[in-house]
Design a protein around this motif. Structure first.
Motif, mmCIF file in Angstrom:
data_model
loop_
_atom_site.group_PDB
_atom_site.id
_atom_site.type_symbol
_atom_site.label_atom_id
_atom_site.label_comp_id
_atom_site.label_asym_id
_atom_site.label_seq_id
_atom_site.Cartn_x
_atom_site.Cartn_y
_atom_site.Cartn_z
ATOM 1 N N VAL A 1 28.103 -128.032 79.616
ATOM 2 C CA VAL A 1 27.272 -128.442 78.487
ATOM 3 C C VAL A 1 27.739 -127.721 77.205
ATOM 4 C CG1 VAL A 1 25.342 -126.787 78.670
ATOM 5 C CG2 VAL A 1 24.904 -129.131 77.977
ATOM 6 N N LEU B 1 18.274 -126.630 76.395
ATOM 7 C CA LEU B 1 19.072 -127.842 76.170
ATOM 8 C C LEU B 1 18.621 -128.838 77.224
ATOM 9 C CD1 LEU B 1 22.659 -126.404 75.498
ATOM 10 C CD2 LEU B 1 21.235 -127.659 73.863
ATOM 11 N N ASN C 1 27.090 -126.561 84.800
ATOM 12 C CA ASN C 1 26.163 -125.983 83.819
ATOM 13 C C ASN C 1 26.919 -125.609 82.542
ATOM 14 O OD1 ASN C 1 23.770 -124.997 82.783
ATOM 15 N ND2 ASN C 1 23.630 -123.222 84.143
ATOM 16 N N THR D 1 18.674 -124.793 80.795
ATOM 17 C CA THR D 1 19.348 -126.097 80.758
ATOM 18 C C THR D 1 18.753 -127.140 81.709
ATOM 19 O OG1 THR D 1 20.975 -125.170 82.281
ATOM 20 C CG2 THR D 1 21.591 -125.258 79.947
#
Ligand code: AVI
Length: 334
Positions: free
Chosen positions: A229, A35, A226, A294
């Motif tokens: 998200v 992501l 984190n 991420t």
């Protein structure tokens, strides 16, 4: 001089959720799953990031600020050159402009007043940049521009007979892959004139324990940042990520010279993302231990900073460090 603000472009109608849907579709159907880090910065994520910058383990913000506090007068003096040119400060990806204030105050001390042009994709970030600067730093005029500086050119409205000092600080460069970083700096460089100045803030390679701690703080703020998200995808795309089934993981990838952040699936599981503007419904399967990558946060050697600058047509002229050499602030000529 009077302090004023001017918004150069009307704020765009939010198409954010479409971008989120696209990004999620591409990233979560790739192998390995990824992501993009810009997804962190919704309102909750931006607030968590502000908290990160104050954590004892997160040395980056504090250290860069200390370098600015100690050397801002010298930095703007060198940037203004001999004979002295009037500087205009441009900041792509300005965010909340908290540290920029120190540079602006130094510019006002040097030249009596200064024009500050923050550029950011986020109108909210620009609003907080404007609030942080306007009225608090006398002598500064703020001209905000909403633009994606990674794709679009910087403001065209260059003031005559001034020299641009473009700021790219806060280790933002570290969140791009080497190729992206080259493209980004080439793009910036192409919009500067000979003699214009560029100030780059880069985090340096150091003791692995210290780097890891900065991305795995004891209070768990980075873990929340984190995991936010996934909350965002639940909120905005109506996905059904079970947050307790993913854990925050930060690792040092020595070969790539970067800290990586991942979200690790704690069990074999399926996640459902309903149909949206980007396409049909998706069922994502996760193996136990599988991760979503991420973020990358690249750490530079002093030589790597120099070559990034020279490879993109800049000439590094001065570097300022903290005593422990945790962080580097480099001034380069276009
Ligand atoms: C914004 N950027 C420079 C931060 C960094 O250190 O790479 C983002 C961040 N990620 C985790 N903590 C902070």
């Amino acid at each position: 001089p009077e302090t004023s603000a001017l918004v150069l472009e009307p704020l765009p109608v939010a198409t954010a959720s479409e971008a989120v849907a696209d990004e999620t579709r591409v990233g979560l159907t790739s192998t390995p799953k990824t992501l993009s880090p810009w997804l962190f910065y919704d309102e909750a994520g931006s607030q968590l990031f502000e908290q990160i910058t104050a954590l004892p383990e997160y040395y980056l913000t504090r250290t860069e600020r200390a370098i600015f506090t100690a050397h801002a007068d010298e930095i703007v003096r060198v940037a203004a050159g001999e004979p002295r040119q009037t500087l205009t400060l441009i900041e792509p990806g300005a965010g909340s402009a908290a540290k920029t204030r120190i540079m602006l105050e130094a510019a006002v001390r040097l030249q009596g007043s200064v024009v500050y042009q923050p550029v950011d994709v986020s109108a909210t970030a620009l609003e907080s940049a404007r609030k942080n600067i306007l009225g608090r730093v006398p002598g500064v005029s703020v001209r905000c521009q909403v633009a994606d500086y990674t794709r679009e050119p910087l403001p065209e409205n260059r003031l005559p007979n001034t020299r641009t000092l473009a700021l790219y600080i806060g280790s933002s460069i570290g969140n791009f892959t080497p190729n992206e970083a080259l493209a980004l700096l080439q793009n910036l460089r192409a919009q500067l004139l000979p003699g214009d100045q560029f100030l780059l803030g880069a985090d340096l390679v150091k003791d692995v324990t210290a780097m890891l701690a900065a991305y795995n703080d004891a209070a768990g703020v980075t873990a929340a940042f984190n995991r936010n998200v996934l909350e965002r995808l639940n909120r905005e795309l109506d996905a059904d990520f079970d947050l307790s089934a993913f854990r925050h993981k930060a690792i040092w990838n020595a070969r790539e010279s970067r800290i990586e952040m991942h979200l690790e699936s704690l069990c074999a599981q399926r996640v459902h993302v309903p149909a949206n503007s980007a396409g049909d419904a998706m069922i994502l399967t996760f193996a136990r231990g599988e991760t979503i990558h991420t973020e990358n946060s690249y750490k530079f050697t002093p030589e790597a900073v120099e070559s990034l600058l020279s490879d993109t047509g800049f000439r590094a002229t001065h570097t300022w460090n903290d005593d422990a050499k945790l962080f580097a602030v480099t001034l380069a000529s276009a």
